[in-house]
Scaffold this motif. Structure first.
Motif, PDB file in Angstrom:
ATOM      1  N   ARG A  77       5.197   8.065 -32.603  1.00  0.00           N
ATOM      2  CA  ARG A  77       6.426   8.134 -31.809  1.00  0.00           C
ATOM      3  C   ARG A  77       7.161   6.801 -31.815  1.00  0.00           C
ATOM      4  O   ARG A  77       8.396   6.762 -31.865  1.00  0.00           O
ATOM      5  CB  ARG A  77       6.096   8.554 -30.374  1.00  0.00           C
ATOM      6  CG  ARG A  77       5.660   9.997 -30.244  1.00  0.00           C
ATOM      7  CD  ARG A  77       5.434  10.385 -28.795  1.00  0.00           C
ATOM      8  NE  ARG A  77       5.078  11.798 -28.670  1.00  0.00           N
ATOM      9  CZ  ARG A  77       4.902  12.431 -27.511  1.00  0.00           C
ATOM     10  NH1 ARG A  77       5.080  11.757 -26.372  1.00  0.00           N
ATOM     11  NH2 ARG A  77       4.577  13.701 -27.482  1.00  0.00           N
ATOM     12  N   LEU A  78       6.396   5.723 -31.769  1.00  0.00           N
ATOM     13  CA  LEU A  78       7.031   4.408 -31.823  1.00  0.00           C
ATOM     14  C   LEU A  78       7.706   4.192 -33.174  1.00  0.00           C
ATOM     15  O   LEU A  78       8.825   3.675 -33.243  1.00  0.00           O
ATOM     16  CB  LEU A  78       6.005   3.311 -31.561  1.00  0.00           C
ATOM     17  CG  LEU A  78       6.546   1.885 -31.578  1.00  0.00           C
ATOM     18  CD1 LEU A  78       7.635   1.692 -30.536  1.00  0.00           C
ATOM     19  CD2 LEU A  78       5.426   0.874 -31.364  1.00  0.00           C
ATOM     20  N   VAL A  79       7.037   4.598 -34.242  1.00  0.00           N
ATOM     21  CA  VAL A  79       7.638   4.478 -35.576  1.00  0.00           C
ATOM     22  C   VAL A  79       8.947   5.251 -35.636  1.00  0.00           C
ATOM     23  O   VAL A  79       9.961   4.763 -36.156  1.00  0.00           O
ATOM     24  CB  VAL A  79       6.655   4.976 -36.651  1.00  0.00           C
ATOM     25  CG1 VAL A  79       7.358   5.150 -37.992  1.00  0.00           C
ATOM     26  CG2 VAL A  79       5.483   4.011 -36.801  1.00  0.00           C
ATOM     27  N   LYS A  80       8.940   6.460 -35.098  1.00  0.00           N
ATOM     28  CA  LYS A  80      10.162   7.278 -35.084  1.00  0.00           C
ATOM     29  C   LYS A  80      11.273   6.588 -34.306  1.00  0.00           C
ATOM     30  O   LYS A  80      12.441   6.558 -34.736  1.00  0.00           O
ATOM     31  CB  LYS A  80       9.847   8.645 -34.471  1.00  0.00           C
ATOM     32  CG  LYS A  80      11.002   9.627 -34.503  1.00  0.00           C
ATOM     33  CD  LYS A  80      10.582  10.984 -33.948  1.00  0.00           C
ATOM     34  CE  LYS A  80      11.736  11.975 -33.979  1.00  0.00           C
ATOM     35  NZ  LYS A  80      11.332  13.307 -33.440  1.00  0.00           N
ATOM     36  N   LEU A  81      10.917   5.999 -33.162  1.00  0.00           N
ATOM     37  CA  LEU A  81      11.901   5.276 -32.349  1.00  0.00           C
ATOM     38  C   LEU A  81      12.479   4.097 -33.118  1.00  0.00           C
ATOM     39  O   LEU A  81      13.700   3.877 -33.128  1.00  0.00           O
ATOM     40  CB  LEU A  81      11.229   4.794 -31.057  1.00  0.00           C
ATOM     41  CG  LEU A  81      12.024   3.806 -30.200  1.00  0.00           C
ATOM     42  CD1 LEU A  81      13.244   4.464 -29.591  1.00  0.00           C
ATOM     43  CD2 LEU A  81      11.135   3.218 -29.099  1.00  0.00           C
ATOM     44  N   LEU A  82      11.602   3.321 -33.752  1.00  0.00           N
ATOM     45  CA  LEU A  82      12.056   2.142 -34.483  1.00  0.00           C
ATOM     46  C   LEU A  82      12.968   2.525 -35.633  1.00  0.00           C
ATOM     47  O   LEU A  82      14.033   1.920 -35.833  1.00  0.00           O
ATOM     48  CB  LEU A  82      10.853   1.357 -34.995  1.00  0.00           C
ATOM     49  CG  LEU A  82       9.941   0.729 -33.932  1.00  0.00           C
ATOM     50  CD1 LEU A  82       8.704   0.121 -34.579  1.00  0.00           C
ATOM     51  CD2 LEU A  82      10.680  -0.316 -33.121  1.00  0.00           C
ATOM     52  N   LYS A  83      12.574   3.517 -36.400  1.00  0.00           N
ATOM     53  CA  LYS A  83      13.386   3.941 -37.541  1.00  0.00           C
ATOM     54  C   LYS A  83      14.734   4.472 -37.082  1.00  0.00           C
ATOM     55  O   LYS A  83      15.763   4.226 -37.730  1.00  0.00           O
ATOM     56  CB  LYS A  83      12.638   4.990 -38.359  1.00  0.00           C
ATOM     57  CG  LYS A  83      11.467   4.431 -39.157  1.00  0.00           C
ATOM     58  CD  LYS A  83      10.814   5.501 -40.017  1.00  0.00           C
ATOM     59  CE  LYS A  83       9.727   4.919 -40.913  1.00  0.00           C
ATOM     60  NZ  LYS A  83       9.088   5.947 -41.759  1.00  0.00           N
ATOM     61  N   ALA A  84      14.739   5.209 -35.970  1.00  0.00           N
ATOM     62  CA  ALA A  84      16.002   5.752 -35.449  1.00  0.00           C
ATOM     63  C   ALA A  84      16.952   4.640 -35.038  1.00  0.00           C
ATOM     64  O   ALA A  84      18.178   4.849 -34.999  1.00  0.00           O
ATOM     65  CB  ALA A  84      15.728   6.669 -34.264  1.00  0.00           C
ATOM     66  N   ASN A  85      16.406   3.454 -34.745  1.00  0.00           N
ATOM     67  CA  ASN A  85      17.228   2.311 -34.351  1.00  0.00           C
ATOM     68  C   ASN A  85      17.443   1.325 -35.489  1.00  0.00           C
ATOM     69  O   ASN A  85      17.866   0.190 -35.263  1.00  0.00           O
ATOM     70  CB  ASN A  85      16.597   1.615 -33.146  1.00  0.00           C
ATOM     71  CG  ASN A  85      16.872   2.343 -31.849  1.00  0.00           C
ATOM     72  OD1 ASN A  85      17.912   2.145 -31.216  1.00  0.00           O
ATOM     73  ND2 ASN A  85      15.953   3.210 -31.457  1.00  0.00           N
TER      74      ASN A  85
END
Length: 332
Positions: free
Chosen positions: A285-293
């Motif tokens: 989930r953190l990876v997804k958040l980082l990539k989305a930003n």
């Protein structure tokens, strides 16, 4: 006060979690901790009467009275400066030390193999010092490193850093709770002018995050022998500020609210997980958040394994060392 979100399975108790962790509460709110993994002294020089260490190490204290253990290769190259890695050990915010042998050896091995200069921060533990105390100590470690960089021109910087470290190639590295700390101080660092330091990368190994709503991996591995859910819940009640739930931003990075502007400014990031770790979905989930930003992320999820596998398996440890080395050397 207990976290109102803790709902332990009926066959488990808080007292059982304490026994598993080797801790017992005292009337003043502190803990008595069993020392199940030994601590070791630094090795600042080669003792000809003993086997040669993999790397040299020594202990220092910052002006903020934060202790740190420094590591350097036995024979640093004379022709170039080395990456500087600021490291935060694991232990779920409640256990262990920078001097605990498994974390000492971890720093020794990576310092020798990259090669790199390491600054391992001795941060205060919860519940005696609840979050954000560990973040404060880690940030004090970053400020101390900056002071060493400013001391290059005759102002008394530590010779291991001023002679061997490249202050323009700084990386923040943490395992488990240390990964959580590395993430939060990477965000904090954006608020300060740290020149001449340049934080080039953030490395999180099996980062320790949580949340009120269970993930699939947490439910799938609810009775995991390494991070069982009932023990994990109790650990968060010890680490978080009083009355906070697991959706506090210290625990759940997806609840930063409107502050995602800072996330966009994070440096190149590596997140490593294992599919056999109950916390693996938190990392995803953190990876997804980082990539989305818009953050450049190197994500590595190793099949199987478990939380902290590199502390017990030499093969897993070497694969982790290799991936960290590749990330550091490939980051401009």
């Amino acid at each position: 006060m207990a976290d109102p979100q803790v709902v332990l399975p009926s066959n488990h108790t808080v007292e059982e979690a304490y026994r598993v962790l080797g801790i017992s509460p005292n009337p003043d709110g502190s803990l008595t901790r069993e020392i199940r993994i030994p601590m070791v002294n630094a090795t600042p020089y080669v003792d000809p009467t003993k086997p040669a260490p993999v790397a040299l190490s020594k202990d220092v204290i910052s002006g903020h009275k934060v202790c740190m253990r420094l590591f350097r290769p036995l024979n640093p190259p004379a022709s170039r400066k080395l990456p500087l890695i600021i490291y935060m050990h694991g232990g779920d915010f409640v256990l262990f030390s920078a001097t605990t042998i498994v974390f000492h050896n971890f720093c020794n091995n990576i310092a020798a193999q990259i090669p790199a200069i390491f600054v391992s921060v001795e941060y205060r533990l919860a519940p005696e010092h609840r979050l954000p105390a560990a973040y404060d100590d880690a940030m004090a470690g970053v400020f101390w490193v900056r002071q060493q960089a400013l001391g290059i021109h005759g102002h008394g910087g530590d010779p291991w850093l001023t002679k061997y470290a490249d202050f323009k190639r700084v990386f923040l590295l943490g395992s488990a709770s240390g990964g959580n700390i590395a993430y939060h101080i990477a965000l904090r660092a954006l608020n300060f002018n740290l020149q001449p330091l340049r934080i080039k990368g953030l490395i999180m190994n099996q980062p320790y995050f949580g949340g009120v709503r269970r993930t699939r991996s947490e439910l799938r591995l609810i009775e995991d022998p390494y991070v069982p859910l009932y023990v994990n819940d109790v650990l968060w009640t010890l680490a978080l500020p009083l009355n906070a739930t697991r959706d506090h931003e210290f625990c759940n990075p997806t609840t930063l609210g409107s502050d995602f502007g800072r996330v966009k400014k994070l440096p190149r990031t590596m997140v490593k997980g294992n599919s056999g770790d109950p916390l693996v979905d938190r990392g995803k989930r953190l990876v997804k958040l980082l990539k989305a930003n818009g953050v450049e992320v190197v994500s590595k999820v190793v099949r199987g394994g478990y939380h902290g596998i590199e502390l017990n398996s030499a093969t897993a440890a070497q694969k982790l060392y290799d991936s960290i080395k590749a990330f550091v050397l490939s980051t401009d």
